[in-house]
Scaffold this motif. Structure first.
Motif, PDB file in Angstrom:
ATOM      1  N   ILE A 205       0.853  -1.188   0.000  1.00 25.20           N
ATOM      2  CA  ILE A 205       0.000   0.000   0.000  1.00 25.20           C
ATOM      3  C   ILE A 205       0.893   1.242   0.000  1.00 25.20           C
ATOM      4  N   VAL A 206       1.182   1.722  -1.185  1.00 27.04           N
ATOM      5  CA  VAL A 206       2.083   2.862  -1.369  1.00 27.04           C
ATOM      6  C   VAL A 206       1.342   3.960  -2.122  1.00 27.04           C
ATOM      7  N   ASP A 207       1.411   5.177  -1.619  1.00 25.52           N
ATOM      8  CA  ASP A 207       0.823   6.320  -2.317  1.00 25.52           C
ATOM      9  C   ASP A 207       1.852   6.922  -3.256  1.00 25.52           C
ATOM     10  N   SER A 275      12.261   7.260  -1.359  1.00 27.29           N
ATOM     11  CA  SER A 275      11.551   7.370  -2.630  1.00 27.29           C
ATOM     12  C   SER A 275      12.453   6.992  -3.798  1.00 27.29           C
ATOM     13  N   LYS A 276      13.735   7.370  -3.708  1.00 24.69           N
ATOM     14  CA  LYS A 276      14.679   6.982  -4.748  1.00 24.69           C
ATOM     15  C   LYS A 276      14.824   5.462  -4.818  1.00 24.69           C
ATOM     16  N   GLU A 277      14.849   4.815  -3.670  1.00 27.62           N
ATOM     17  CA  GLU A 277      14.932   3.352  -3.636  1.00 27.62           C
ATOM     18  C   GLU A 277      13.688   2.720  -4.248  1.00 27.62           C
ATOM     19  N   LEU A 278      12.544   3.316  -3.985  1.00 27.96           N
ATOM     20  CA  LEU A 278      11.293   2.776  -4.504  1.00 27.96           C
ATOM     21  C   LEU A 278      11.177   2.974  -6.024  1.00 27.96           C
ATOM     22  N   ILE A 279      11.521   4.147  -6.499  1.00 34.74           N
ATOM     23  CA  ILE A 279      11.389   4.456  -7.927  1.00 34.74           C
ATOM     24  C   ILE A 279      12.515   3.844  -8.748  1.00 34.74           C
ATOM     25  N   GLY A 280      13.746   3.939  -8.224  1.00 36.83           N
ATOM     26  CA  GLY A 280      14.891   3.400  -8.950  1.00 36.83           C
ATOM     27  C   GLY A 280      15.324   4.289 -10.104  1.00 36.83           C
ATOM     28  N   THR A 287      12.199  -0.832  -5.994  1.00 40.25           N
ATOM     29  CA  THR A 287      11.330  -1.838  -5.385  1.00 40.25           C
ATOM     30  C   THR A 287       9.851  -1.603  -5.680  1.00 40.25           C
ATOM     31  N   LEU A 288       9.496  -0.387  -6.112  1.00 33.54           N
ATOM     32  CA  LEU A 288       8.101  -0.122  -6.446  1.00 33.54           C
ATOM     33  C   LEU A 288       7.649  -0.948  -7.641  1.00 33.54           C
ATOM     34  N   HIS A 289       8.574  -1.342  -8.506  1.00 38.74           N
ATOM     35  CA  HIS A 289       8.215  -2.150  -9.666  1.00 38.74           C
ATOM     36  C   HIS A 289       7.629  -3.491  -9.233  1.00 38.74           C
ATOM     37  N   GLU A 290       8.231  -4.103  -8.226  1.00 39.84           N
ATOM     38  CA  GLU A 290       7.708  -5.382  -7.727  1.00 39.84           C
ATOM     39  C   GLU A 290       6.352  -5.186  -7.064  1.00 39.84           C
TER      40      GLU A 290
END
Length: 323
Positions: A205-207, A275-280, A287-290
């Motif tokens: 659950i990520v906004d 956020s940088k880790e999530l977006i890449g 990690t947001l891709h997964e």
């Protein structure tokens, strides 16, 4: 994320119009997870970056999609799951450029005390509103037990009715969110209610922050500055939460204590580093891709989405990489 309890008719930032290249018009649900934008407006962070940001609240997803299609807005903020929902396809306006918060307890499934695990819900009646985060959390938990929503008797409800519905002994569990989640467990002690599934145990659950593809391509620096102002406000929350909460509360018609409770127990802001880790990056997806792919599968299963979307085409790491 959709939170009807906070739905109010508010309009933010009605300053004189600026050039399109300097303005971002945003719609978001009436939920304090998106407060960093409002605080950044109040603190003048965007103004210092040569940017005017106008934010209005809109809880109805269909109205947001229509506003994007008409060109009435340049940005939107929602959960990943809501971003994927129908009628979105690969050509629908709006591409993910950043994240702003994660649910860490604000969403979940409450159940009667006799229910030990999701497996015990097979054949029982479970109430949940369509297309809310708790529905995805329930699906994910059911999958672990080899079950799907089809193995339950699903009753669609309005989440605001959680307390009244939990008083009905024929309802084994309810997918819900705060404050109704805690209210129901407290208000109906006879059910020995428990929190069966919680977003604090999940990363799905990520906004996210989305932008119009055409405007992003024409004015990339505008969106770099937009993200910069948001993360500056999140840094303020981490360094001086009292000032952040004092500025955020009036925008939601909530007391400072109420906002503090929500921020302490229901969500966690994602700062620039996270956020940088999530977006890449383009070469190394985050990690947001997964998360996107996991949620996409769940949305297709429950009928909330019609088209399987590709994370790489729905997440643009350009603005984040420029920060």
């Amino acid at each position: 994320m959709f939170r009807s309890v906070f739905a109010v008719a508010l309009m933010i930032g009605t300053a004189a119009p600026a050039l399109a290249a300097d303005t971002i018009r945003v719609l978001s649900p009436t939920w304090p997870g998106f407060a960093p934008v409002l605080v950044a407006i109040d603190k003048g962070y965007f103004k210092d970056l040569g940017l005017q940001v106008d934010l209005k609240f809109e809880d109805d997803r269909s109205n947001v999609m229509a506003a994007y299609a008409r060109g009435d807005i340049e940005a939107d903020m929602r959960t990943v799951g809501e971003h994927q929902g129908r009628p979105r396809d690969e050509n629908t306006p709006g591409i993910i450029i950043g994240t702003i918060d994660k649910s860490v307890g604000g969403d979940g499934v409450i159940a009667d005390g006799s229910i030990e695990s999701a497996a015990d819900l097979k054949g029982k009646t479970v109430a949940v509103e369509p297309n809310i985060p708790a529905r995805l959390l329930l699906q994910l938990e059911l999958k672990k037990a080899g079950l799907t929503l089809n193995d339950l008797n699903v009753k669609e409800i309005a989440t605001a009715d959680t307390v009244a519905i939990f008083a009905d002994n024929s309802i084994a569990a309810i997918g819900t969110y705060e404050p109704f989640q805690s209210q129901a467990l407290t208000a109906i002690p006879a059910r020995n209610g428990k929190l069966l599934v919680s977003s604090k145990d999940s990363e799905i659950i990520v906004d996210v922050i989305t932008a119009r593809q055409d405007d992003l391509a024409a004015n990339p620096q505008k969106y770099v500055n937009f993200l910069k102002g948001i993360y500056q406000a999140i840094d303020l929350y981490k360094s001086d939460p009292e000032e952040f909460i004092r500025r955020a509360a009036p925008h939601y018609n909530l007391s400072e204590a109420e906002v503090k409770e929500i921020l302490d127990t229901s969500l966690a802001y994602t700062d620039l580093a996270e956020s940088k880790e999530l977006i890449g990056t383009k070469d190394q997806p985050g990690t947001l891709h997964e998360v996107f792919d996991t949620v996409m599968e769940l949305n297709l299963e429950n009928g909330a989405a019609d088209v399987k979307l590709d994370a790489a085409s729905q997440i643009d790491p350009g603005p984040m990489s420029a920060l």
